[in-house]
Design a protein around this motif. Structure first.
Motif, short mmCIF file in Angstrom:
data_model
loop_
_atom_site.label_atom_id
_atom_site.label_comp_id
_atom_site.label_asym_id
_atom_site.label_seq_id
_atom_site.Cartn_x
_atom_site.Cartn_y
_atom_site.Cartn_z
N THR A 77 3.55 -5.44 -1.52
CA THR A 77 4.63 -6.18 -1.18
C THR A 77 4.84 -6.57 0.56
N PRO A 78 4.15 -7.56 0.51
CA PRO A 78 3.69 -8.33 1.97
C PRO A 78 4.58 -7.95 2.87
N GLU A 79 6.27 -7.62 3.12
CA GLU A 79 6.90 -7.30 4.27
C GLU A 79 7.27 -6.15 4.40
N LEU A 80 6.35 -5.44 3.81
CA LEU A 80 6.94 -3.80 4.56
C LEU A 80 5.24 -2.94 4.95
N ASN A 81 6.36 -2.49 5.46
CA ASN A 81 5.25 -2.37 6.69
C ASN A 81 4.41 -1.05 6.53
N ALA A 82 5.62 0.02 5.35
CA ALA A 82 4.50 1.68 5.14
C ALA A 82 5.99 2.08 4.26
N TYR A 83 5.03 2.94 4.02
CA TYR A 83 6.29 3.61 2.52
C TYR A 83 6.42 5.45 3.28
N ILE A 84 7.33 5.97 2.93
CA ILE A 84 7.37 7.14 3.58
C ILE A 84 8.57 8.25 2.84
N THR A 85 8.31 9.44 2.71
CA THR A 85 8.74 9.79 1.10
C THR A 85 9.86 10.41 1.72
N LYS A 86 11.05 11.05 1.40
CA LYS A 86 11.77 11.82 1.84
C LYS A 86 11.72 13.30 1.59
N PRO A 87 11.97 13.75 2.71
CA PRO A 87 12.62 13.84 4.12
C PRO A 87 11.78 13.26 4.85
N LEU A 88 12.56 13.29 5.75
CA LEU A 88 11.72 13.13 7.05
C LEU A 88 11.35 14.86 7.52
N ASP A 89 9.99 14.12 8.19
CA ASP A 89 9.57 15.27 9.01
C ASP A 89 8.73 15.10 9.91
N HIS A 90 7.78 15.40 10.71
CA HIS A 90 7.45 15.64 12.20
C HIS A 90 6.10 14.05 12.11
N LYS B 236 6.02 11.82 9.31
CA LYS B 236 7.01 10.73 8.63
C LYS B 236 7.90 9.90 10.75
N LEU B 237 8.13 10.75 11.80
CA LEU B 237 8.81 10.14 12.20
C LEU B 237 7.81 9.71 13.64
N LYS B 238 6.15 10.22 13.80
CA LYS B 238 5.17 9.68 14.56
C LYS B 238 5.29 8.30 13.80
N LEU B 239 5.23 8.14 12.44
CA LEU B 239 5.15 6.53 12.24
C LEU B 239 5.91 5.54 12.05
N ILE B 240 7.26 6.62 12.06
CA ILE B 240 8.37 5.50 12.45
C ILE B 240 9.01 5.14 13.90
N GLU B 241 7.89 5.86 15.51
CA GLU B 241 7.77 5.56 16.75
C GLU B 241 6.82 4.72 16.21
N SER B 242 5.98 4.57 15.40
CA SER B 242 4.73 3.62 16.18
C SER B 242 5.81 1.91 15.98
N TYR B 243 6.44 2.06 15.41
CA TYR B 243 7.68 0.48 15.26
C TYR B 243 7.71 0.26 15.97
N LEU B 244 8.63 1.34 17.17
CA LEU B 244 9.54 0.95 17.88
C LEU B 244 9.22 0.48 19.10
#
Length: 130
Positions: free
Chosen positions: A107-120, A122-130
């Protein structure tokens, strides 16, 4: 220069997940303003209405009532191309299903996939998009 907080849309039908995201982002010290949507339809309406400020990132749950994450992606494809090109989407789910992960990859619209719960990490990955 815009000193406003970075806007993040969280689309998830679980209010607890919204609380956790806000808490964890706050603990990171990120200058982020979270807009919470408990249903994907409301997020599509907001995006379709040309919001004054586009989100910097969308965190999207896969499994929701009425409109799930995949339905959101289908509706998202109908929005303005500029919007789709500017706003990355990270799908968040508790699913470890290989078929789901393969669908994300295709799915080209999706940049990444992370599973719950969030951890350090996964937060690093999220931060890379901010």
């Amino acid at each position: 220069m815009n000193n406003a907080p970075k806007r993040v849309y969280v689309i998830d039908d679980d209010e607890v997940f919204h609380f956790i995201v806000k808490k964890m982002f706050g603990l990171q010290g990120w200058d982020v303003a979270i807009t919470s949507f408990l249903c994907a339809e409301e997020a599509i309406e907001e995006l379709n209405g040309a919001p004054a400020e586009l989100p910097r990132l969308i965190l999207l749950d896969m499994n929701m009532q009425r409109m799930n994450g995949w339905d959101f992606i289908e509706a998202y494809r109908e929005l303005q191309p500029e919007l789709r090109e500017q706003v990355p989407i990270i799908m968040c789910s508790s699913s470890l299903n290989i078929a789901d992960m393969e669908k994300v990859r295709k799915t080209p619209e999706l940049n990444a996939y992370i599973t719950k719960p969030l951890d350090h990490s996964k937060l690093k990955l999220i931060e890379s998009y901010l």
